[in-house]
Design an enzyme around this catalytic site. Structure first.
Site, PDB file in Angstrom:
ATOM      1  N   HIS A  71       0.822  -1.214   0.000  1.00 25.85           N
ATOM      2  CA  HIS A  71       0.000   0.000   0.000  1.00 25.85           C
ATOM      3  C   HIS A  71       0.857   1.267   0.000  1.00 25.85           C
ATOM      4  CE1 HIS A  71       0.604   1.049   4.314  1.00 25.85           C
ATOM      5  NE2 HIS A  71       0.642  -0.257   4.509  1.00 25.85           N
ATOM      6  N   CYS A 104       2.476  -4.910   7.158  1.00 29.17           N
ATOM      7  CA  CYS A 104       2.215  -4.691   5.735  1.00 29.17           C
ATOM      8  C   CYS A 104       3.392  -3.962   5.098  1.00 29.17           C
ATOM      9  CB  CYS A 104       0.926  -3.912   5.545  1.00 29.17           C
ATOM     10  SG  CYS A 104      -0.549  -4.902   5.850  1.00 29.17           S
TER      11      CYS A 104
END
Length: 541
Positions: A438, A457
């Site tokens: 992301h 992440c």
């Protein structure tokens, strides 16, 4: 026979293997799914009759006497049935060329790997006898026994050299990419047909493994040709223009590592040394300031044995992975803090990433990218909700509004926008670890040399570029539409039409595209745990 293609760097394919255990042996289960290398018959009706065969009943008597798993015997029989019981390791001249080539290959493996678990005293005596008395040193009466032992020895070698140590539990070492499998009979067929010539062409290892193997030999030579003791200086930093007796050792070490072209016998820190230090720092992922101190001095002082074991640990990991996909794919190397983009199996470009902290480590696994999500919501994970958001709400009733958050059923989510923790786009490859790629509003972190800051992440430094590449074959998505979607403030899911593998790997040493050997910090301690399993609990300082 169709030959396998070349094997390239850091390639990972999500396929499983089934292993069976022999005395000092492991092999793929013949019942596994279709092999990577299509098997051809080594001996056909046209080429079967060379005049050197053995009795199939004698082979069965031999198999009845040895303690070998039934699946192994099945592979063994299949090999010789398709050869019409012709010898594979002997011909009319005596010991065949492929037998000598294989034995040399195994000897090299035992030497550089330092692993004697597949050592075979019976065959070693045979090898010694051939070395002294020539190719016909094996009498006819013992030739079948040597032949059959050689075939099982090839199975043992191939399993160890190409599949890795079966005693290492990959999942216990936090590695969740399925191990590769090999078609051991196809490999053996090829070796016999080609008489063991140029086996490097078809070894089932990727190119990076081969490159590290050559570097390992160089490091063994370095260990034999000089000491590698800790560098000691009273100065906290050494820079261009300084003079210090430790520079004699520093220059020698930089020269041996290939960073300093011309060594000299002075104690001066010259501009050539500055350039060499910067090259060293680039290979080790350090700040390239040309100054020796702190982490740079620590890395220069590492014992040569430490580096040798680091290479061996990463070579073991590379045995677990097959050749590079010929498709598009993404590869994140966690210790490098870098995402590599491959197009049609060829390197395209890379970008910096931020990975998980040592406490919230990014998982090593593989998946397939399914969606690009523009202007995403961020659904706050339960642990962050419990440890950060709920205490924040308790302290400040306006906490949700100030962070552009809202309740969504029994959960909290952050609305789309430039301050969203996921930035303006995310890339989903479904997995049980809740990990994805992301964007991020915290752009400054990408300029740091060490970038382990996330909750697990992976934040990418060039999300718009990556989105354009992922969707490049979809004519409805051009750069202008992508930019508008990222800034629309309205969440939009886009399905990726073609399979796009994503590999999250962990390699602390590799050879880059310029031929330079790179090392990185073992940020999660995975190397240390593997090293203790491979070499014992004694730590190499």
């Amino acid at each position: 026979m169709k030959k396998p293609g070349p094997f390239y760097v850091f390639a990972l394919i999500s396929v499983g293997i089934l292993l069976l255990v022999l005395p000092c042996c492991q092999m793929p289960d013949s019942s596994a799914e279709s092999p990577d290398i299509p098997r051809d018959t080594a001996i056909s009706a046209e080429n079967a009759y060379s005049g050197l065969f053995f009795d199939s009943l004698a082979m069965e008597e031999y198999l009845d006497k040895i303690a070998v798993a039934d699946t192994a015997k099945k592979l063994f029989r299949e090999f010789y049935n398709q050869r019409n019981f012709q010898f594979a390791w002997f011909d009319t001249s005596g010991v065949a060329e492929q037998a000598r080539s294989f034995w040399n290959l195994q000897e090299n493996f035992l030497a550089y790997q330092g692993d004697s678990s597949i050592y075979n005293p019976f065959l070693q005596r045979w090898s010694d006898s051939v070395a002294v008395y020539g190719l016909k040193a094996i009498p006819d009466s013992t030739r079948p026994h040597v032949e059959w032992e050689m075939t099982f020895q090839f199975f043992r070698y191939a399993a160890k050299a190409y599949l890795g140590n079966k005693n290492l539990d990959a999942s216990a070492l936090k590695w969740y990419i399925p191990r590769k499998r090999i078609d051991i009979l196809s490999l053996l067929d090829t070796l016999v047909i080609d008489k063991g010539m140029d086996i490097r062409r078809y070894e089932p290892v990727n190119r990076q493994y081969t490159l590290l193997r050559e570097q390992l030999k160089r490091y063994y030579s370095m260990k034999q040709n000089g000491s590698w003791d800790t560098l000691i200086t009273r100065k906290s930093r050494l820079k261009e223009g300084d003079a210090d007796s430790v520079l004699l050792k520093l220059k020698h070490r930089l020269s041996m590592g290939g960073d300093l072209e011309r060594n000299d016998s002075t104690i001066l820190f010259t501009k050539e040394v500055t350039a060499a230090v910067k090259n060293f720092q680039q290979r080790y992922g350090l700040k390239e300031d040309g100054v020796i101190g702190g982490t740079t001095l620590t890395e220069l002082s590492r014992p040569i044995t430490y580096r040798i074991r680091q290479i061996l640990v990463n070579m073991e990991r590379l045995r677990w992975v097959p050749s590079e996909p010929t498709s598009d794919y993404l590869l994140v190397n966690i210790p490098e803090y870098r995402l590599h983009v491959y197009e049609g199996g060829k390197y395209a470009y890379n970008m910096n990433v931020v990975v998980g902290t040592s406490t919230n480590s990014t998982v090593i696994f593989t998946g397939k990218l399914r969606n690009v999500v523009f202007s995403p919501y961020w659904n706050v994970p339960p642990d962050i909700l419990k440890n950060e958001v709920l205490p924040g709400i308790k302290r400040d009733p306006a906490y949700l509004a100030r962070h552009n958050m809202e309740w969504n059923g029994g959960r909290v989510r952050q609305k789309p926008g430039p301050k969203n923790s996921l930035g303006l786009v995310k890339f989903l490859f479904p997995n049980s670890y809740n990990i994805y790629l992301h964007d991020t509003p915290s752009k400054s972190l990408f300029s740091e040399n060490k970038r382990a800051f996330s909750h697990g992440c992976i934040r990418v430094s060039e999300p718009e570029k990556l989105a354009a590449w992922v969707l490049r074959s979809d004519s409805s998505w051009n750069t202008n539409r992508i930019s508008l979607a990222m800034h629309s403030g309205k969440e939009q899911y886009v399905v990726v039409k073609k399979d796009l593998p994503v590999f999250i790997g962990y390699f602390t040493t590799w050879v880059d595209r310029d031929g330079k050997l790179n090392f990185r910090e073992d940020i999660y301690g995975h190397d240390q745990r593997m090293s203790e399993k491979m070499f014992g609990t004694e730590r190499s300082q």
